[in-house]
Design a protein around this motif. Sequence first.
Motif, short mmCIF file in Angstrom:
data_model
loop_
_atom_site.label_atom_id
_atom_site.label_comp_id
_atom_site.label_asym_id
_atom_site.label_seq_id
_atom_site.Cartn_x
_atom_site.Cartn_y
_atom_site.Cartn_z
N MET A 161 31.40 3.54 -5.30
CA MET A 161 30.27 2.69 -4.96
C MET A 161 29.11 2.90 -5.92
O MET A 161 28.87 4.02 -6.38
CB MET A 161 29.77 2.99 -3.55
N THR A 162 28.40 1.83 -6.22
CA THR A 162 27.13 1.92 -6.93
C THR A 162 26.05 1.64 -5.89
O THR A 162 26.15 0.67 -5.13
CB THR A 162 27.03 0.90 -8.06
N ALA A 163 25.03 2.48 -5.83
CA ALA A 163 24.00 2.31 -4.81
C ALA A 163 22.61 2.55 -5.40
O ALA A 163 22.45 3.29 -6.38
CB ALA A 163 24.25 3.26 -3.64
N PHE A 164 21.63 1.91 -4.79
CA PHE A 164 20.24 2.10 -5.17
C PHE A 164 19.57 2.93 -4.10
O PHE A 164 19.67 2.64 -2.91
CB PHE A 164 19.55 0.74 -5.31
N TYR A 165 18.90 3.99 -4.52
CA TYR A 165 18.27 4.93 -3.58
C TYR A 165 16.78 4.99 -3.83
O TYR A 165 16.32 4.92 -4.97
CB TYR A 165 18.87 6.33 -3.77
N ARG A 166 16.02 5.10 -2.76
CA ARG A 166 14.57 5.23 -2.89
C ARG A 166 14.02 6.13 -1.79
O ARG A 166 14.47 6.08 -0.65
CB ARG A 166 13.90 3.86 -2.81
N GLU A 167 13.06 6.97 -2.15
CA GLU A 167 12.39 7.79 -1.15
C GLU A 167 10.88 7.74 -1.37
O GLU A 167 10.40 7.67 -2.50
CB GLU A 167 12.90 9.23 -1.16
N THR A 168 10.17 7.77 -0.28
CA THR A 168 8.72 7.70 -0.30
C THR A 168 8.15 8.79 0.59
O THR A 168 8.63 8.99 1.71
CB THR A 168 8.23 6.34 0.23
N ILE A 169 7.15 9.50 0.10
CA ILE A 169 6.46 10.51 0.89
C ILE A 169 4.98 10.14 0.93
O ILE A 169 4.38 9.87 -0.10
CB ILE A 169 6.63 11.92 0.30
N LYS A 170 4.43 10.11 2.13
CA LYS A 170 3.03 9.76 2.29
C LYS A 170 2.29 10.81 3.10
O LYS A 170 2.86 11.43 3.99
CB LYS A 170 2.88 8.40 3.00
N LYS A 171 1.02 10.97 2.79
CA LYS A 171 0.12 11.72 3.66
C LYS A 171 -0.83 10.69 4.24
O LYS A 171 -1.61 10.07 3.50
CB LYS A 171 -0.66 12.78 2.89
N GLY A 172 -0.76 10.48 5.54
CA GLY A 172 -1.49 9.39 6.14
C GLY A 172 -0.92 8.09 5.59
O GLY A 172 0.27 7.85 5.65
N ARG A 173 -1.78 7.27 4.99
CA ARG A 173 -1.33 6.02 4.40
C ARG A 173 -1.26 6.09 2.88
O ARG A 173 -0.97 5.11 2.21
CB ARG A 173 -2.26 4.88 4.82
N LYS A 174 -1.54 7.28 2.32
CA LYS A 174 -1.56 7.43 0.87
C LYS A 174 -0.19 7.85 0.34
O LYS A 174 0.37 8.84 0.79
CB LYS A 174 -2.62 8.45 0.45
N ASN A 175 0.28 7.12 -0.65
CA ASN A 175 1.54 7.51 -1.29
C ASN A 175 1.32 8.77 -2.11
O ASN A 175 0.39 8.84 -2.91
CB ASN A 175 2.03 6.40 -2.22
#
Length: 436
Positions: A161-175
């Motif tokens: 499989m080929t897959a696209f991965y993304r992760e996001t970490i926020k403090k409050g609403r700030k990336n």
Amino acid sequence: MVAINITSISKKIVFSFICMTLSAGSVFAFSNFQEDPAEYINEYIEYGGVVLDSETGNALVFATLTVKGTNISTITNSDGQFLLKVPKDLNDGVLVISYIGFNTKEVLLTTLKAEGNEIELVNSIIKLGEIKLVAPNDAKALVKSTLKKKADNNVNKPVLMTAFYRETIKKGRKNASLAEAIVNVYKQPYTSSRQDDIELFKARKSTDYNKLDTVALKLQGGPYNPLYIDLMKYPEYIFNSEMIDLYRFSFANSTTINGQAVYVVQFKQLNTVTEPLYYGKLYIDVETSALKSAIYNLNVENKELTGDLFVRKKPRDIKVYPTNAAYRVDYREKDGKYYYGYGNVQLSFKVKRKRKWFSSNYSLTSEMAVTDWKFNIDNEKLKNREKLKKSVVISDSASGFSDPEFWGAYNVIEPEKSIESAINKIKKQLKKANKG
């Protein structure tokens, strides 16, 4: 260092790792991250709000919002909240809001405010007589039958499989930390006890831990987190032969997915069980008993127990515990066989430091979507040095895999947009890379 463990309760039912580091000043300031460049802000209008169940008022987690006729899309977080950025030239467009088991709703963007929007969706109920649907008598028996039928319903050969991965970490609403990657998934047959392997193909990050004051949160496990919520491949994490008896199963109103009738099975741990387990809904195809989707949460009522599940190590003067842990897995069908298509893990944490009055709130999102797959006819295997480690921190590792030529003009990471939208932007680059 605070490390949070999502992969094992005593019986291995939590899936990912979170790593928290205590930093001093700008020690952990990585590549410069501009959350909203001025020219970017001027081109977009931002809308925020929450999607709710019109009957109960409950927030709908993982609801999809799409600007009609475009790839601009987002999903709601673990609190049902959304943030959508729309180009100004599309401001007269129509926003389509959808959620499994609910009627799709359309709203004019011109009727929305910048924030505080409340969008209610109405339950979509199938009348049994309309499709001659007769629900089984025992919801638990149906779930057991679904798990047993994976040899018939799911892809039972090795797959690349080929897959696209993304992760996001926020403090409050700030990336604070954003990372994206293209990965190759060596998926094993659904009846095999062998675990899937992942190879990192391309990755990039945009991180600035200065935004986090003195505490930085990192996610360990990367793409393995959304991969391991594949319930048909890894049922032992939630519904092994012992644990399945710790849940109460019941039927909710049946609905449809892509025009096909599905049973909706609700599950929740028994009142007599004190160990934190899961609660949620399984969407099971009426004709084949195949699992088509699952949306569920970890019971985080017991702060101490759930905190121990996630935290591997931390400074003594810091307390960390989850306030929400939401999961979603969707399966796609090809030639009568179902395969893992999309996984999403959303986590929220509260961090409290001794001798400080106020606590900090962090949120992490880890999602992966399969963009292409083919049978692994020769059963190719990765060498150990090629395998992505299950303890990997993508936001740290991405620096060694950054390729500006590959990412091309797609040079702004937009975490509020759906992962499918991001995929559409890099399809040409991916095709070129595969040809090369």
